[in-house]
Motif scaffolding. Sequence first.
Motif, PDB file in Angstrom:
ATOM      1  N   THR A 148       0.823  -1.206   0.000  1.00 54.03           N
ATOM      2  CA  THR A 148       0.000   0.000   0.000  1.00 54.03           C
ATOM      3  C   THR A 148       0.858   1.257   0.000  1.00 54.03           C
ATOM      4  OG1 THR A 148      -1.751  -1.158   1.191  1.00 54.03           O
ATOM      5  CG2 THR A 148      -1.793   1.246   1.260  1.00 54.03           C
ATOM      6  N   MET A 149       1.893   1.272   0.815  1.00 53.96           N
ATOM      7  CA  MET A 149       2.784   2.437   0.852  1.00 53.96           C
ATOM      8  C   MET A 149       3.532   2.604  -0.471  1.00 53.96           C
ATOM      9  SD  MET A 149       2.274   4.029   3.587  1.00 53.96           S
ATOM     10  CE  MET A 149       3.618   5.164   3.491  1.00 53.96           C
TER      11      MET A 149
ATOM     12  N   TYR B  45       1.168   4.122  -2.932  1.00 56.58           N
ATOM     13  CA  TYR B  45       0.934   5.529  -2.585  1.00 56.58           C
ATOM     14  C   TYR B  45       2.107   6.401  -3.047  1.00 56.58           C
ATOM     15  CZ  TYR B  45       0.093   9.623   0.335  1.00 56.58           C
ATOM     16  OH  TYR B  45      -0.111  10.898   0.770  1.00 56.58           O
TER      17      TYR B  45
ATOM     18  N   LYS C 256       2.148   6.592  -6.899  1.00 56.91           N
ATOM     19  CA  LYS C 256       1.119   7.512  -7.390  1.00 56.91           C
ATOM     20  C   LYS C 256       1.569   8.964  -7.225  1.00 56.91           C
ATOM     21  CE  LYS C 256      -3.628   9.003  -6.665  1.00 56.91           C
ATOM     22  NZ  LYS C 256      -3.279  10.399  -6.676  1.00 56.91           N
ATOM     23  N   GLY C 257       2.200   9.292  -6.116  1.00 59.39           N
ATOM     24  CA  GLY C 257       2.697  10.650  -5.898  1.00 59.39           C
ATOM     25  C   GLY C 257       3.750  11.037  -6.920  1.00 59.39           C
TER      26      GLY C 257
END
Length: 66
Positions: A18-19, A22, A25-26
């Motif tokens: 998940t990290m 994330y 995506k950033g």
Amino acid sequence: MDSTTLIVIILAIAGVVTMAIYVLKGVLDQLPDVIKSAGNVRAEWHRFKRPELPPSADDREPPPAA
């Protein structure tokens, strides 16, 4: 290995994934702005390396008669 350990390992792996998603995506969200800025920098560098010359005296219009 009991079931509690297995559940904790699965949750830890899910958290890491998940990290990673994330963060990815950033980075991908910022990529278009980075590409645009790189184009602007390249254009300004070319303009800096080859400055425009002022127009010659022949190209100017004669001063208006008073």
